[in-house]
Design a protein around this motif. Structure first.
Motif, PDB file in Angstrom:
ATOM      1  N   TRP A 225      36.256 -13.762  13.241  1.00 41.46           N
ATOM      2  CA  TRP A 225      35.092 -13.384  14.055  1.00 41.46           C
ATOM      3  C   TRP A 225      34.255 -12.344  13.330  1.00 41.46           C
ATOM      4  N   ARG A 226      34.931 -11.368  12.730  1.00 39.91           N
ATOM      5  CA  ARG A 226      34.221 -10.344  11.951  1.00 39.91           C
ATOM      6  C   ARG A 226      33.448 -11.008  10.808  1.00 39.91           C
ATOM      7  N   ASN A 227      34.088 -11.949  10.117  1.00 36.56           N
ATOM      8  CA  ASN A 227      33.412 -12.662   9.031  1.00 36.56           C
ATOM      9  C   ASN A 227      32.239 -13.491   9.545  1.00 36.56           C
ATOM     10  N   TYR A 228      32.409 -14.101  10.709  1.00 33.59           N
ATOM     11  CA  TYR A 228      31.306 -14.882  11.281  1.00 33.59           C
ATOM     12  C   TYR A 228      30.123 -13.978  11.607  1.00 33.59           C
ATOM     13  N   ARG A 229      30.406 -12.825  12.181  1.00 33.12           N
ATOM     14  CA  ARG A 229      29.316 -11.902  12.516  1.00 33.12           C
ATOM     15  C   ARG A 229      28.610 -11.394  11.263  1.00 33.12           C
ATOM     16  N   GLN A 230      29.352 -11.251  10.180  1.00 31.37           N
ATOM     17  CA  GLN A 230      28.770 -10.751   8.936  1.00 31.37           C
ATOM     18  C   GLN A 230      28.010 -11.840   8.179  1.00 31.37           C
ATOM     19  N   PHE A 231      28.589 -13.037   8.086  1.00 28.73           N
ATOM     20  CA  PHE A 231      28.006 -14.087   7.257  1.00 28.73           C
ATOM     21  C   PHE A 231      27.310 -15.192   8.051  1.00 28.73           C
ATOM     22  N   GLY A 232      27.754 -15.437   9.277  1.00 27.69           N
ATOM     23  CA  GLY A 232      27.129 -16.434  10.139  1.00 27.69           C
ATOM     24  C   GLY A 232      27.296 -17.878   9.694  1.00 27.69           C
ATOM     25  N   THR A 233      28.309 -18.177   8.910  1.00 28.34           N
ATOM     26  CA  THR A 233      28.488 -19.548   8.432  1.00 28.34           C
ATOM     27  C   THR A 233      29.205 -20.409   9.471  1.00 28.34           C
ATOM     28  N   PRO A 234      28.869 -21.692   9.516  1.00 35.06           N
ATOM     29  CA  PRO A 234      29.539 -22.591  10.462  1.00 35.06           C
ATOM     30  C   PRO A 234      31.051 -22.686  10.214  1.00 35.06           C
ATOM     31  N   LEU A 235      31.466 -22.556   8.954  1.00 39.51           N
ATOM     32  CA  LEU A 235      32.895 -22.637   8.652  1.00 39.51           C
ATOM     33  C   LEU A 235      33.667 -21.529   9.363  1.00 39.51           C
ATOM     34  N   THR A 236      33.158 -20.320   9.312  1.00 41.57           N
ATOM     35  CA  THR A 236      33.886 -19.224   9.972  1.00 41.57           C
ATOM     36  C   THR A 236      33.869 -19.389  11.483  1.00 41.57           C
ATOM     37  N   LEU A 237      32.785 -19.916  12.029  1.00 42.11           N
ATOM     38  CA  LEU A 237      32.763 -20.190  13.468  1.00 42.11           C
ATOM     39  C   LEU A 237      33.784 -21.270  13.812  1.00 42.11           C
ATOM     40  N   GLY A 238      33.918 -22.262  12.952  1.00 41.03           N
ATOM     41  CA  GLY A 238      34.934 -23.297  13.148  1.00 41.03           C
ATOM     42  C   GLY A 238      36.339 -22.724  13.124  1.00 41.03           C
ATOM     43  N   LEU A 239      36.576 -21.748  12.243  1.00 39.11           N
ATOM     44  CA  LEU A 239      37.892 -21.106  12.201  1.00 39.11           C
ATOM     45  C   LEU A 239      38.164 -20.312  13.472  1.00 39.11           C
ATOM     46  N   VAL A 240      37.138 -19.662  14.006  1.00 40.89           N
ATOM     47  CA  VAL A 240      37.292 -18.939  15.281  1.00 40.89           C
ATOM     48  C   VAL A 240      37.649 -19.932  16.389  1.00 40.89           C
ATOM     49  N   ALA A 241      36.938 -21.063  16.429  1.00 44.09           N
ATOM     50  CA  ALA A 241      37.231 -22.079  17.448  1.00 44.09           C
ATOM     51  C   ALA A 241      38.650 -22.615  17.285  1.00 44.09           C
ATOM     52  N   PHE A 242      39.082 -22.821  16.044  1.00 43.47           N
ATOM     53  CA  PHE A 242      40.440 -23.268  15.751  1.00 43.47           C
ATOM     54  C   PHE A 242      41.456 -22.288  16.330  1.00 43.47           C
ATOM     55  N   ALA A 243      41.240 -20.990  16.110  1.00 42.05           N
ATOM     56  CA  ALA A 243      42.157 -19.965  16.623  1.00 42.05           C
ATOM     57  C   ALA A 243      42.190 -19.976  18.150  1.00 42.05           C
ATOM     58  N   VAL A 244      41.021 -20.093  18.773  1.00 43.63           N
ATOM     59  CA  VAL A 244      40.952 -20.092  20.238  1.00 43.63           C
ATOM     60  C   VAL A 244      41.698 -21.291  20.818  1.00 43.63           C
ATOM     61  N   VAL A 245      41.498 -22.458  20.227  1.00 41.90           N
ATOM     62  CA  VAL A 245      42.170 -23.667  20.729  1.00 41.90           C
ATOM     63  C   VAL A 245      43.688 -23.536  20.594  1.00 41.90           C
ATOM     64  N   LEU A 246      44.159 -23.028  19.458  1.00 42.47           N
ATOM     65  CA  LEU A 246      45.601 -22.870  19.282  1.00 42.47           C
ATOM     66  C   LEU A 246      46.179 -21.784  20.188  1.00 42.47           C
ATOM     67  N   VAL A 247      45.411 -20.742  20.492  1.00 46.70           N
ATOM     68  CA  VAL A 247      45.886 -19.740  21.457  1.00 46.70           C
ATOM     69  C   VAL A 247      46.057 -20.395  22.824  1.00 46.70           C
ATOM     70  N   VAL A 248      45.067 -21.160  23.248  1.00 47.26           N
ATOM     71  CA  VAL A 248      45.161 -21.844  24.540  1.00 47.26           C
ATOM     72  C   VAL A 248      46.377 -22.777  24.547  1.00 47.26           C
ATOM     73  N   GLU A 249      46.572 -23.519  23.462  1.00 39.64           N
ATOM     74  CA  GLU A 249      47.718 -24.436  23.382  1.00 39.64           C
ATOM     75  C   GLU A 249      49.039 -23.681  23.505  1.00 39.64           C
ATOM     76  N   ASN A 250      49.148 -22.531  22.857  1.00 38.05           N
ATOM     77  CA  ASN A 250      50.381 -21.747  22.932  1.00 38.05           C
ATOM     78  C   ASN A 250      50.582 -21.120  24.305  1.00 38.05           C
ATOM     79  N   VAL A 251      49.519 -20.698  24.949  1.00 44.36           N
ATOM     80  CA  VAL A 251      49.625 -20.156  26.309  1.00 44.36           C
ATOM     81  C   VAL A 251      50.090 -21.248  27.272  1.00 44.36           C
ATOM     82  N   VAL A 252      49.518 -22.449  27.136  1.00 42.35           N
ATOM     83  CA  VAL A 252      49.942 -23.570  27.979  1.00 42.35           C
ATOM     84  C   VAL A 252      51.414 -23.898  27.718  1.00 42.35           C
TER      85      VAL A 252
END
Length: 99
Positions: free
Chosen positions: A30-57
């Protein structure tokens, strides 16, 4: 609530550790996304969020009495193995990301 077997207790702990690692990764990404704004880093943030939800479930299923694999020792070992593999993968990813 059904009592958890030792196998599911370990799987549950690994899911908790996975959430911790994903939180660290998500913060860096997220810090990298805010600094660089690249779609790849946003994709990595989304990846982390999805896996957190999966682990919580998953943790929710571990503690529920309606688990599909609650009475099957083979399924429990498979679930534990998948949680362990995910932990190893996230540990490597966290190491190289934080480094």
């Amino acid at each position: 609530m059904a009592l958890m077997t030792p196998t599911l207790t370990i799987a549950s702990a690994l899911s908790g550790l996975n959430i911790v690692l994903l939180a660290a990764l998500g913060a860096v990404w997220w810090r990298n996304y805010r600094q660089f704004g690249t779609p790849l880093t946003l994709g990595l943030v989304a990846f982390a969020v999805v896996l957190v939800v999966e682990n919580v479930v998953a943790i929710g299923f571990f503690f529920s009495s309606g688990m599909l694999y609650a009475a099957d020792p083979t399924a429990q070992v498979a679930v534990l193995a998948m949680r362990a593999l995910q932990f190893v993968a996230l540990a490597f990813l966290t190491y190289v990301t934080i480094r």
